[in-house]
Scaffold this motif. Structure first.
Motif, short mmCIF file in Angstrom:
data_model
loop_
_atom_site.label_atom_id
_atom_site.label_comp_id
_atom_site.label_asym_id
_atom_site.label_seq_id
_atom_site.Cartn_x
_atom_site.Cartn_y
_atom_site.Cartn_z
N THR A 148 0.83 -1.20 0.00
CA THR A 148 0.00 0.00 0.00
C THR A 148 0.86 1.25 0.00
N ILE A 151 2.25 2.32 -3.30
CA ILE A 151 1.24 2.91 -4.18
C ILE A 151 0.92 4.35 -3.77
N LEU A 200 -6.88 2.21 -1.04
CA LEU A 200 -6.16 3.39 -1.50
C LEU A 200 -6.76 4.66 -0.88
N CYS A 388 4.43 0.96 -8.85
CA CYS A 388 3.03 0.80 -8.40
C CYS A 388 2.53 -0.62 -8.67
N GLY A 391 3.76 -2.76 -6.01
CA GLY A 391 2.97 -2.57 -4.80
C GLY A 391 1.68 -3.36 -4.84
N VAL A 392 0.99 -3.37 -5.98
CA VAL A 392 -0.24 -4.15 -6.13
C VAL A 392 0.06 -5.64 -5.96
#
Length: 446
Positions: A148, A151, A200, A388, A391-392
């Motif tokens: 998280t 991101i 998010l 990113c 991160g996911v």
């Protein structure tokens, strides 16, 4: 012989006079609360049926209101945004800035995942696939935070461009509305996935407030008023709304406030971040004491080591005490809280040893991974997007576990995305490439 800890005078003399020490205090204090909170919440023993795991909050529901103090994750995101705004320089390519942050954050995580990969392969061939999958679930559960964080860090350059307290208010109000909409979708469809966007949305709220703090948009008095008002709303919502009281995982939730975050947790993000702003001046002055500041610097220097390895340290302390008859599994049993206190002391010793041994991995550069970042333009953007994506992948791995086919695929995606980001971030701008190919043209361009 290398020093295990930095020199005291080097730390004190090397601190910049204008450093905002309160941010370092926020990060380390929140980390310590998380670590010792997990130590107190774990119920574990070994019986003839194997390892038995429970949760103190699930076994003693009357303790759940305490999570409104123990849920300090908002401070991590608040401090991260403030530190990011302080480090941001106008004109820096977005992806290049994001990747330089990822270099420091992911280095210890790569070591951690490498160690667990070896361990899980060994467990798979000695104890079977089921045991490896169960252990893999626990091994990567805490990596949701790093996923998280990677991101939401991508939004820091945009937050650095906020220009007024009014703009901050509008952004926070928009995020709160989005969080409420996510809860509505989740409740009406009876599926957690419908509220997944709140992973998010909710954690961006302390990021926005952290950026506002770095910009000095919020006065302490205003922050205190906001904290009090938001806390009052949160109490009313918990009393009359559809939410559970606990703000951490208990194992007995009807509607978890954490996975994914709810409006109740979003309110926690606002009042806790605002309360810290109200207290930041006093915190900063307290941190100016040399011995206090030295401990804060040392702790923050290995913050990811503490976060990644503290569950392993808790397990060592817990099962070591089980071996000598000091279980802490049944809250109704005699001496339960005494045994929890003993566990906390043993955990502190074990964690200190692990910190001294493992924290150098946070600072020793990896030859290829830590090479100079110099991309701009499209290459920089690609690097940022791939960070990113990593991160996911880490978020999904934390949810699905490691040790299964899906877990290994997500680990491969995480490593592949980081490798792609590293390759893209290392590309020099087109002019630099031309100059490197033709040194004379580089000289003549000056």
């Amino acid at each position: 012989m290398p020093r295990l800890l930095p020199d005291f005078h080097a730390v004190i003399d090397g601190t910049a006079p204008d450093r905002d020490r309160s941010i370092d205090v926020a990060r380390l204090s929140a980390l310590l609360v998380v670590m010792f909170g997990h130590c107190a919440l774990l119920l574990a023993t070994i019986t003839s049926d194997g390892v038995q795991i429970g949760n103190t909050l699930g076994a003693v529901p009357s303790l759940q209101p305490a999570t409104w103090v123990l849920q300090v994750m908002p401070l991590f995101f608040f401090a991260g945004a403030a530190a990011g705004v302080y480090s941001w320089q106008d004109g820096t390519p977005w992806g290049t800035w994001l990747f330089t942050r990822a270099q420091r954050l992911c280095r210890p995580a790569l070591w951690y995942l490498g160690a667990w990969t070896v361990a899980l392969i060994a467990v798979r061939f000695t104890m079977g696939a089921e045991s490896a999958a169960a252990l893999g679930n626990e091994a990567v559960a805490l990596l949701w935070f790093l996923g998280t964080y990677l991101i939401v860090l991508a939004f820091v350059p945009a937050l650095a461009r906020l220009r007024s307290g009014r703009s901050v208010t509008l952004v926070v109000m928009g995020l709160m509305a989005a969080a409420a909409l996510g809860d509505w979708a989740r409740i009406s469809t009876h599926t957690m996935e419908a509220g997944a966007a709140n992973l998010l949305v909710a954690w961006l709220i302390p990021m926005v407030i952290g950026a506002a703090y770095a910009h000095r948009f919020i006065a302490p008095g205003t922050a205190l008023a906001v904290a009090a008002g938001t806390l009052a709303v949160q109490v009313l919502l918990a009393e009359f709304g559809p939410y559970d009281v606990s703000l951490v995982v208990t194992g007995t939730e009807r509607m978890s406030n954490v996975t994914p975050p709810t409006l109740l947790l979003a309110l926690q993000c606002i009042w806790m971040s605002s309360l810290f702003i109200a207290c930041a001046g006093a915190v900063r002055r307290w941190a100016e004491r040399p011995r206090i500041w030295y401990l804060i610097v040392v702790g923050n220097s290995g913050a990811m080591t503490l976060y990644l390895w503290h569950i392993a340290a808790i397990a060592i302390a817990t099962f070591g005490l089980h071996a000598v008859g000091l279980d802490a599994y049944d809250p109704a049993a005699p001496y339960f809280w005494r045994n929890i206190a003993i566990r906390a002391l043993v955990f502190a010793v074990v964690m200190t040893v692990m910190f001294l041994l493992l924290s150098p991995l946070e600072h020793n550069p990896l030859r290829w991974w830590d090479a100079r970042v110099r991309a701009s333009g499209r290459a920089s953007t690609v690097a940022g997007v791939l960070v990113c994506v990593a991160g996911v992948a880490l978020l999904l791995m934390a949810k699905n576990g490691l040790g299964t086919g899906a877990g290994w695929m997500l680990l491969a995606l995480f490593i592949g995305a980081l490798a792609g980001a590293r390759l893209s971030a290392g590309r020099p701008p087109a002019r630099c490439e031309e100059a490197e190919r033709n040194p004379a043209s580089g000289l003549s361009a000056r």
